[in-house]
Scaffold this motif. Structure first.
Motif, mmCIF file in Angstrom:
data_model
loop_
_atom_site.group_PDB
_atom_site.id
_atom_site.type_symbol
_atom_site.label_atom_id
_atom_site.label_comp_id
_atom_site.label_asym_id
_atom_site.label_seq_id
_atom_site.Cartn_x
_atom_site.Cartn_y
_atom_site.Cartn_z
ATOM 1 N N THR A 64 51.388 39.170 36.065
ATOM 2 C CA THR A 64 52.715 38.703 36.479
ATOM 3 C C THR A 64 52.726 38.332 37.954
ATOM 4 O O THR A 64 53.288 37.294 38.355
ATOM 5 N N LEU A 65 52.098 39.155 38.773
ATOM 6 C CA LEU A 65 52.026 38.876 40.208
ATOM 7 C C LEU A 65 51.283 37.567 40.463
ATOM 8 O O LEU A 65 51.732 36.726 41.269
ATOM 9 N N LEU A 66 50.168 37.365 39.774
ATOM 10 C CA LEU A 66 49.381 36.148 39.976
ATOM 11 C C LEU A 66 50.125 34.911 39.475
ATOM 12 O O LEU A 66 50.020 33.835 40.074
ATOM 13 N N GLU A 67 50.891 35.055 38.397
ATOM 14 C CA GLU A 67 51.700 33.930 37.922
ATOM 15 C C GLU A 67 52.697 33.492 38.996
ATOM 16 O O GLU A 67 52.897 32.287 39.214
ATOM 17 N N GLU A 68 53.305 34.455 39.649
ATOM 18 C CA GLU A 68 54.261 34.132 40.710
ATOM 19 C C GLU A 68 53.571 33.398 41.856
ATOM 20 O O GLU A 68 54.115 32.422 42.409
ATOM 21 N N GLN A 69 52.373 33.837 42.207
ATOM 22 C CA GLN A 69 51.637 33.215 43.312
ATOM 23 C C GLN A 69 51.195 31.795 42.954
ATOM 24 O O GLN A 69 51.273 30.873 43.777
ATOM 25 N N VAL A 70 50.717 31.620 41.725
ATOM 26 C CA VAL A 70 50.280 30.294 41.276
ATOM 27 C C VAL A 70 51.460 29.329 41.249
ATOM 28 O O VAL A 70 51.348 28.166 41.678
ATOM 29 N N ASP A 71 52.602 29.798 40.773
ATOM 30 C CA ASP A 71 53.806 28.960 40.730
ATOM 31 C C ASP A 71 54.237 28.570 42.140
ATOM 32 O O ASP A 71 54.598 27.404 42.392
ATOM 33 N N ALA A 72 54.202 29.521 43.063
ATOM 34 C CA ALA A 72 54.605 29.249 44.442
ATOM 35 C C ALA A 72 53.680 28.240 45.110
ATOM 36 O O ALA A 72 54.110 27.449 45.970
ATOM 37 N N ASP A 73 52.405 28.225 44.700
ATOM 38 C CA ASP A 73 51.442 27.290 45.281
ATOM 39 C C ASP A 73 51.426 25.940 44.567
ATOM 40 O O ASP A 73 50.661 25.041 44.955
ATOM 41 N N GLY A 74 52.244 25.794 43.524
ATOM 42 C CA GLY A 74 52.285 24.528 42.804
ATOM 43 C C GLY A 74 51.060 24.258 41.965
ATOM 44 O O GLY A 74 50.761 23.103 41.653
ATOM 45 N N LEU A 75 50.355 25.312 41.557
ATOM 46 C CA LEU A 75 49.153 25.163 40.745
ATOM 47 C C LEU A 75 49.497 25.261 39.265
ATOM 48 O O LEU A 75 50.541 25.786 38.893
ATOM 49 N N ASN A 76 48.599 24.755 38.421
ATOM 50 C CA ASN A 76 48.798 24.854 36.979
ATOM 51 C C ASN A 76 48.758 26.324 36.562
ATOM 52 O O ASN A 76 47.917 27.097 37.040
ATOM 53 N N THR A 77 49.621 26.714 35.637
ATOM 54 C CA THR A 77 49.711 28.108 35.199
ATOM 55 C C THR A 77 48.393 28.634 34.655
ATOM 56 O O THR A 77 48.102 29.829 34.760
ATOM 57 N N ARG A 78 47.580 27.751 34.098
ATOM 58 C CA ARG A 78 46.311 28.210 33.532
ATOM 59 C C ARG A 78 45.397 28.817 34.591
ATOM 60 O O ARG A 78 44.495 29.590 34.267
ATOM 61 N N CYS A 79 45.633 28.492 35.848
ATOM 62 C CA CYS A 79 44.796 29.033 36.926
ATOM 63 C C CYS A 79 44.902 30.549 37.038
ATOM 64 O O CYS A 79 44.034 31.197 37.633
ATOM 65 N N VAL A 80 45.959 31.126 36.462
ATOM 66 C CA VAL A 80 46.092 32.585 36.482
ATOM 67 C C VAL A 80 44.893 33.226 35.799
ATOM 68 O O VAL A 80 44.420 34.288 36.207
ATOM 69 N N SER A 81 44.383 32.594 34.755
ATOM 70 C CA SER A 81 43.220 33.120 34.042
ATOM 71 C C SER A 81 42.029 33.283 34.984
ATOM 72 O O SER A 81 41.336 34.298 34.959
ATOM 73 N N ALA A 82 41.786 32.272 35.826
ATOM 74 C CA ALA A 82 40.678 32.345 36.783
ATOM 75 C C ALA A 82 40.931 33.427 37.825
ATOM 76 O O ALA A 82 40.018 34.183 38.193
ATOM 77 N N LEU A 83 42.166 33.514 38.296
ATOM 78 C CA LEU A 83 42.480 34.511 39.323
ATOM 79 C C LEU A 83 42.381 35.929 38.768
ATOM 80 O O LEU A 83 41.928 36.844 39.466
ATOM 81 N N TYR A 84 42.797 36.114 37.525
ATOM 82 C CA TYR A 84 42.700 37.452 36.928
ATOM 83 C C TYR A 84 41.232 37.860 36.798
ATOM 84 O O TYR A 84 40.869 39.008 37.072
ATOM 85 N N GLU A 85 40.383 36.918 36.381
ATOM 86 C CA GLU A 85 38.950 37.205 36.278
ATOM 87 C C GLU A 85 38.381 37.569 37.638
ATOM 88 O O GLU A 85 37.566 38.480 37.761
ATOM 89 N N ALA A 86 38.823 36.876 38.672
ATOM 90 C CA ALA A 86 38.357 37.186 40.024
ATOM 91 C C ALA A 86 38.861 38.540 40.492
ATOM 92 O O ALA A 86 38.213 39.202 41.302
ATOM 93 N N PHE A 87 40.009 38.954 39.966
ATOM 94 C CA PHE A 87 40.560 40.256 40.344
ATOM 95 C C PHE A 87 39.755 41.397 39.715
ATOM 96 O O PHE A 87 39.407 42.361 40.382
ATOM 97 N N VAL A 88 39.460 41.281 38.418
ATOM 98 C CA VAL A 88 38.811 42.387 37.714
ATOM 99 C C VAL A 88 37.285 42.339 37.827
ATOM 100 O O VAL A 88 36.617 43.321 37.501
ATOM 101 N N SER A 89 36.717 41.227 38.282
ATOM 102 C CA SER A 89 35.269 41.087 38.387
ATOM 103 C C SER A 89 34.872 40.810 39.832
ATOM 104 O O SER A 89 35.690 40.407 40.657
ATOM 105 N N ARG A 90 33.611 41.017 40.090
ATOM 106 C CA ARG A 90 33.088 40.701 41.425
ATOM 107 C C ARG A 90 32.820 39.217 41.567
ATOM 108 O O ARG A 90 32.844 38.674 42.676
ATOM 109 N N ARG A 91 32.589 38.546 40.422
ATOM 110 C CA ARG A 91 32.134 37.166 40.477
ATOM 111 C C ARG A 91 32.708 36.379 39.298
ATOM 112 O O ARG A 91 32.826 36.901 38.199
ATOM 113 N N LEU A 92 33.078 35.132 39.533
ATOM 114 C CA LEU A 92 33.615 34.235 38.505
ATOM 115 C C LEU A 92 32.737 33.000 38.415
ATOM 116 O O LEU A 92 32.379 32.415 39.438
ATOM 117 N N ARG A 93 32.413 32.577 37.195
ATOM 118 C CA ARG A 93 31.654 31.351 36.986
ATOM 119 C C ARG A 93 32.544 30.308 36.328
ATOM 120 O O ARG A 93 33.415 30.639 35.512
#
Length: 379
Positions: free
Chosen positions: A282-311
């Protein structure tokens, strides 16, 4: 004769009741569909694979394990360890299917097949075939023999007895207790030349899965067992209860208590992760919306949150994107300070940028310590 299932004391029954309460809570939460469910399940399975294999000395990062699970080349893990990880993941995948199979009985063939899946890449270790001779477990540091498996002549009979017990024995016992005893007996029979520890932990997960204890990736205690402090306790209690040679007896309650504690602690951890996942998303959705990014980007940010590395490939698969779409999204996230890119072409990956690092640091300080149910009972 197998190691016998112990009677539980009131304290054990109280811990078991708390585990059941937490599992029911997890079941209800999982009944609702959330955007983060797939990533959380993948993380939990990767951590279970990591835990079980690290006990045997095969160490790999969670991010590399997820890459191996997806059929990709890991960035840091050696080829030999990657084969061990892939074999174990294949066996766990089969266990997931067996857990839901409408027609199923335990048999020696299933156990041999799982062992072959795990170590089939090591043909010199005769995977899926009962060991041809004696077997010894040694202390990795001192070289001292800490356990000697039963004579090879009696192994087939012991496996038949174990399979009969799995299908018919102690069916009134709690599932967590039966699973723990399956683990204890198989690891002490030590029927194969390699993979015995991993097989025993996997069998514990299968017994729980067959008894509908949520899903294997949420029921497994392998992540908990793989932690250094717990790993030492794991070997200590196996040595205390199992002895230095095959010697079945009824004093197995310390082992069952160890497993019940592990289930309790891991359930606490998973429940916390489930609660945090919704808050983080929910927090990342708010940030993505505020930055004008596509909502799907939350998926990438969540992966970056729970993992050390994203591919890029993982994000692309999760959101069913083209390579170009995924690359543009990740480039935009890096430009806005959410991600930081490293490497080039196939080796390119992303880590948390300064904005993500700030959020991760904030969450890191919130979690209360997990509660040891037996220490509280004793107090």
């Amino acid at each position: 004769m197998l190691y016998g299932t112990p009677a539980l004391d009131p304290a054990d029954k109280a811990v078991l009741a708390e585990i059941e309460d937490m599992r029911q809570d997890l079941r209800f939460r999982l009944a609702e569909t959330h955007r983060w469910d797939g990533q959380l399940r993948r993380q939990l399975q990767a951590r279970a694979i990591q835990g079980s294999n690290s006990i045997e000395g095969y160490r790999a990062g969670v991010e590399d394990i997820q890459s191996i699970m997806a059929g990709e080349e890991p960035l840091e893990t050696s080829a030999s360890v990657a084969k061990e990880i892939a074999g174990y993941q294949q066996a766990l995948t089969y266990i997931t299917l067996l857990s839901c199979a409408p027609a199923f009985r335990y048999d020696v063939g299933v156990l041999n097949a799982l062992n072959f899946m795990m170590i089939g890449h090591n043909r010199h270790k005769t995977p899926g075939v009962i060991r041809p001779g004696s077997i010894f477990v040694r202390n990795g540091r001192s070289g001292e023999v800490v356990y000697e498996g039963p004579d090879v002549e009696v192994v087939p009979g012991l496996l038949d007895e174990l399979v009969t017990w799995l299908n018919e024995g102690d069916l009134e016992a709690p599932s967590y207790v039966r699973a723990a005893m399956a683990h204890l007996n198989l690891v002490n029979i030590h029927p194969w030349r390699d993979g015995n520890g991993r097989m025993s932990r996997a069998l514990q997960t299968l017994v729980l899965g067959r008894d509908r204890i949520t899903t294997p990736e949420f029921a497994s205690i392998e992540e908990w067992l793989g932690e250094q402090r717990t790993k030492v306790e794991y070997y200590d209690v196996l040595g205390t209860v199992g002895g230095r040679r095959w010697s079945p007896h009824g004093d197995t309650l310390p082992w069952v208590r160890f497993c019940l504690k592990a289930h309790h602690m891991q359930a606490q951890r998973v429940r916390r992760r489930l609660a945090e996942a919704g808050e983080i998303w929910t927090l990342l959705e708010e940030q993505v919306d505020a930055d004008g990014l596509n909502t799907r980007c939350v998926s990438a940010l969540y992966e970056a949150f729970v993992s050390r590395r994203l591919r890029r490939s993982r994000y692309q698969a999760d959101e069913d994107l083209s390579q170009g779409q995924a690359a543009r999204d990740l480039r935009d996230l890096a430009t806005k300070g959410w991600l930081r890119p490293y490497g080039e072409t196939k080796g390119r990956y992303y880590e948390a940028g300064p904005r993500m690092a700030e959020i991760k640091a904030d969450f890191a300080g919130r979690a209360a310590p997990l509660r040891d149910p037996y220490r509280e009972e004793a107090g």
